[in-house]
Design a protein around this motif. Structure first.
Motif, mmCIF file in Angstrom:
data_model
loop_
_atom_site.group_PDB
_atom_site.id
_atom_site.type_symbol
_atom_site.label_atom_id
_atom_site.label_comp_id
_atom_site.label_asym_id
_atom_site.label_seq_id
_atom_site.Cartn_x
_atom_site.Cartn_y
_atom_site.Cartn_z
ATOM 1 N N ASN A 7 0.827 -1.204 0.000
ATOM 2 C CA ASN A 7 0.000 0.000 0.000
ATOM 3 C C ASN A 7 0.866 1.262 0.000
ATOM 4 O O ASN A 7 0.627 2.183 -0.786
ATOM 5 N N GLY A 8 1.868 1.303 0.861
ATOM 6 C CA GLY A 8 2.725 2.479 0.955
ATOM 7 C C GLY A 8 3.520 2.732 -0.320
ATOM 8 O O GLY A 8 3.616 3.869 -0.788
ATOM 9 N N VAL A 9 4.078 1.671 -0.884
ATOM 10 C CA VAL A 9 4.881 1.815 -2.107
ATOM 11 C C VAL A 9 3.995 2.263 -3.266
ATOM 12 O O VAL A 9 4.345 3.191 -4.010
ATOM 13 N N LEU A 10 2.851 1.615 -3.440
ATOM 14 C CA LEU A 10 1.988 1.960 -4.575
ATOM 15 C C LEU A 10 1.334 3.326 -4.409
ATOM 16 O O LEU A 10 1.057 4.008 -5.408
ATOM 17 N N ASP A 11 1.125 3.765 -3.188
ATOM 18 C CA ASP A 11 0.601 5.113 -2.964
ATOM 19 C C ASP A 11 1.590 6.146 -3.499
ATOM 20 O O ASP A 11 1.203 7.112 -4.157
ATOM 21 N N LYS A 12 2.876 5.922 -3.249
ATOM 22 C CA LYS A 12 3.916 6.826 -3.763
ATOM 23 C C LYS A 12 4.044 6.709 -5.276
ATOM 24 O O LYS A 12 4.203 7.715 -5.975
ATOM 25 N N ALA A 13 3.969 5.490 -5.798
ATOM 26 C CA ALA A 13 4.065 5.285 -7.243
ATOM 27 C C ALA A 13 2.881 5.941 -7.959
ATOM 28 O O ALA A 13 3.044 6.503 -9.052
ATOM 29 N N ALA A 14 1.705 5.880 -7.356
ATOM 30 C CA ALA A 14 0.525 6.497 -7.964
ATOM 31 C C ALA A 14 0.703 8.003 -8.096
ATOM 32 O O ALA A 14 0.324 8.592 -9.121
ATOM 33 N N LEU A 15 1.290 8.625 -7.090
ATOM 34 C CA LEU A 15 1.523 10.069 -7.155
ATOM 35 C C LEU A 15 2.462 10.400 -8.314
ATOM 36 O O LEU A 15 2.293 11.416 -8.986
ATOM 37 N N GLU A 16 3.415 9.521 -8.573
ATOM 38 C CA GLU A 16 4.348 9.723 -9.693
ATOM 39 C C GLU A 16 3.681 9.433 -11.045
ATOM 40 O O GLU A 16 3.848 10.182 -11.999
ATOM 41 N N LEU A 17 2.934 8.333 -11.124
ATOM 42 C CA LEU A 17 2.404 7.873 -12.406
ATOM 43 C C LEU A 17 1.061 8.489 -12.787
ATOM 44 O O LEU A 17 0.723 8.555 -13.966
ATOM 45 N N ARG A 18 0.284 8.892 -11.791
ATOM 46 C CA ARG A 18 -1.040 9.467 -12.049
ATOM 47 C C ARG A 18 -1.229 10.736 -11.224
ATOM 48 O O ARG A 18 -2.212 10.891 -10.499
ATOM 49 N N THR A 19 -0.306 11.630 -11.361
ATOM 50 C CA THR A 19 -0.273 12.850 -10.555
ATOM 51 C C THR A 19 -1.605 13.584 -10.554
ATOM 52 O O THR A 19 -2.146 13.908 -9.490
ATOM 53 N N ALA A 20 -2.163 13.865 -11.732
ATOM 54 C CA ALA A 20 -3.401 14.650 -11.816
ATOM 55 C C ALA A 20 -4.554 13.942 -11.122
ATOM 56 O O ALA A 20 -5.332 14.570 -10.389
ATOM 57 N N GLU A 21 -4.674 12.632 -11.337
ATOM 58 C CA GLU A 21 -5.777 11.872 -10.731
ATOM 59 C C GLU A 21 -5.657 11.847 -9.206
ATOM 60 O O GLU A 21 -6.642 12.041 -8.489
ATOM 61 N N VAL A 22 -4.443 11.633 -8.705
ATOM 62 C CA VAL A 22 -4.219 11.584 -7.254
ATOM 63 C C VAL A 22 -4.488 12.953 -6.630
ATOM 64 O O VAL A 22 -5.179 13.058 -5.612
ATOM 65 N N GLU A 23 -3.962 14.012 -7.242
ATOM 66 C CA GLU A 23 -4.153 15.350 -6.688
ATOM 67 C C GLU A 23 -5.617 15.766 -6.727
ATOM 68 O O GLU A 23 -6.115 16.397 -5.788
ATOM 69 N N ALA A 24 -6.331 15.405 -7.798
ATOM 70 C CA ALA A 24 -7.772 15.729 -7.885
ATOM 71 C C ALA A 24 -8.546 14.990 -6.793
ATOM 72 O O ALA A 24 -9.447 15.572 -6.173
ATOM 73 N N SER A 25 -8.187 13.748 -6.536
ATOM 74 C CA SER A 25 -8.848 12.973 -5.486
ATOM 75 C C SER A 25 -8.580 13.576 -4.115
ATOM 76 O O SER A 25 -9.499 13.685 -3.288
ATOM 77 N N ARG A 26 -7.357 13.971 -3.884
ATOM 78 C CA ARG A 26 -7.014 14.567 -2.587
ATOM 79 C C ARG A 26 -7.724 15.908 -2.402
ATOM 80 O O ARG A 26 -8.189 16.234 -1.310
ATOM 81 N N ALA A 27 -7.814 16.705 -3.469
ATOM 82 C CA ALA A 27 -8.472 18.011 -3.386
ATOM 83 C C ALA A 27 -9.969 17.824 -3.116
ATOM 84 O O ALA A 27 -10.576 18.601 -2.376
ATOM 85 N N ALA A 28 -10.569 16.798 -3.697
ATOM 86 C CA ALA A 28 -12.010 16.546 -3.513
ATOM 87 C C ALA A 28 -12.321 16.123 -2.082
ATOM 88 O O ALA A 28 -13.425 16.375 -1.595
ATOM 89 N N ARG A 29 -11.353 15.522 -1.396
ATOM 90 C CA ARG A 29 -11.574 15.087 -0.006
ATOM 91 C C ARG A 29 -11.406 16.213 0.986
ATOM 92 O O ARG A 29 -11.736 16.064 2.151
#
Length: 166
Positions: A143-165
């Motif tokens: 979970n921890g590794v893929l959470d960091k990888a997601a921020l690298e590979l899907r920056t816009a999607e991760v940031e949009a999700s965080r902003a919506a929360r």
């Protein structure tokens, strides 16, 4: 006259309820993980592993196209996947357990190439694989590794999700 004793239902689910059936995608990830495990351990040819996995009992219950995409994609992209993982793991990928390594490869591959799968689903599915097949706390590491990888590979999607929360 015999008395029948009813066994109590397991505490983790209500009486009479079966766990939901696994989706064909989840089954394809499980079979792909088995194939990647074989590849990581033996270095066998992807075609041989593919044929072996297709012969396994229950293969017909998985999404064969997704299985093929994952198995062949992870093997073909292994160096690139390991390069991404190397930026987020605490040791060389060759020092990871083969199960954790395979799970991380599948999760990273889905994050990088399966944009139809939301990043949170890709991570959750990898975590579930790690819970089913990995060590006791391996799912937390995944979970921890893929959470960091997601921020690298899907920056816009991760940031949009965080902003919506927020």
């Amino acid at each position: 006259m015999t008395d029948t004793v009813k066994k109590p239902a397991p505490a983790h689910r209500p009486a009479g309820k079966r766990p939901p059936p696994k989706s064909t995608r989840r089954r394809s990830r499980e079979v792909a993980l088995q194939g990647l495990y074989e590849w990581l351990i033996s270095g066998a040819d992807a075609g041989v592993i593919d044929a072996h996995m297709h012969e396994q009992e229950g293969f017909e219950k998985c999404d064969a196209a997704h299985f093929d995409t994952l198995l062949h994609g992870c093997i073909a992209e292994a160096a690139a996947i390991d390069a991404v993982l190397a930026r987020h793991v605490d040791r060389k990928t060759t020092e990871l357990s083969p199960i954790e390594h395979g799970v991380l490869m599948i999760g990273t591959y889905e994050l990088a190439h399966c944009v139809d799968i939301p990043y949170r689903v890709a991570i959750n599915e990898a975590v579930e694989l790690a819970k089913s097949f990995g060590g006791t706390d391996g799912h937390k590491y995944v979970n921890g590794v893929l959470d960091k990888a997601a921020l690298e590979l899907r920056t816009a999607e991760v940031e949009a999700s965080r902003a919506a929360r927020r």
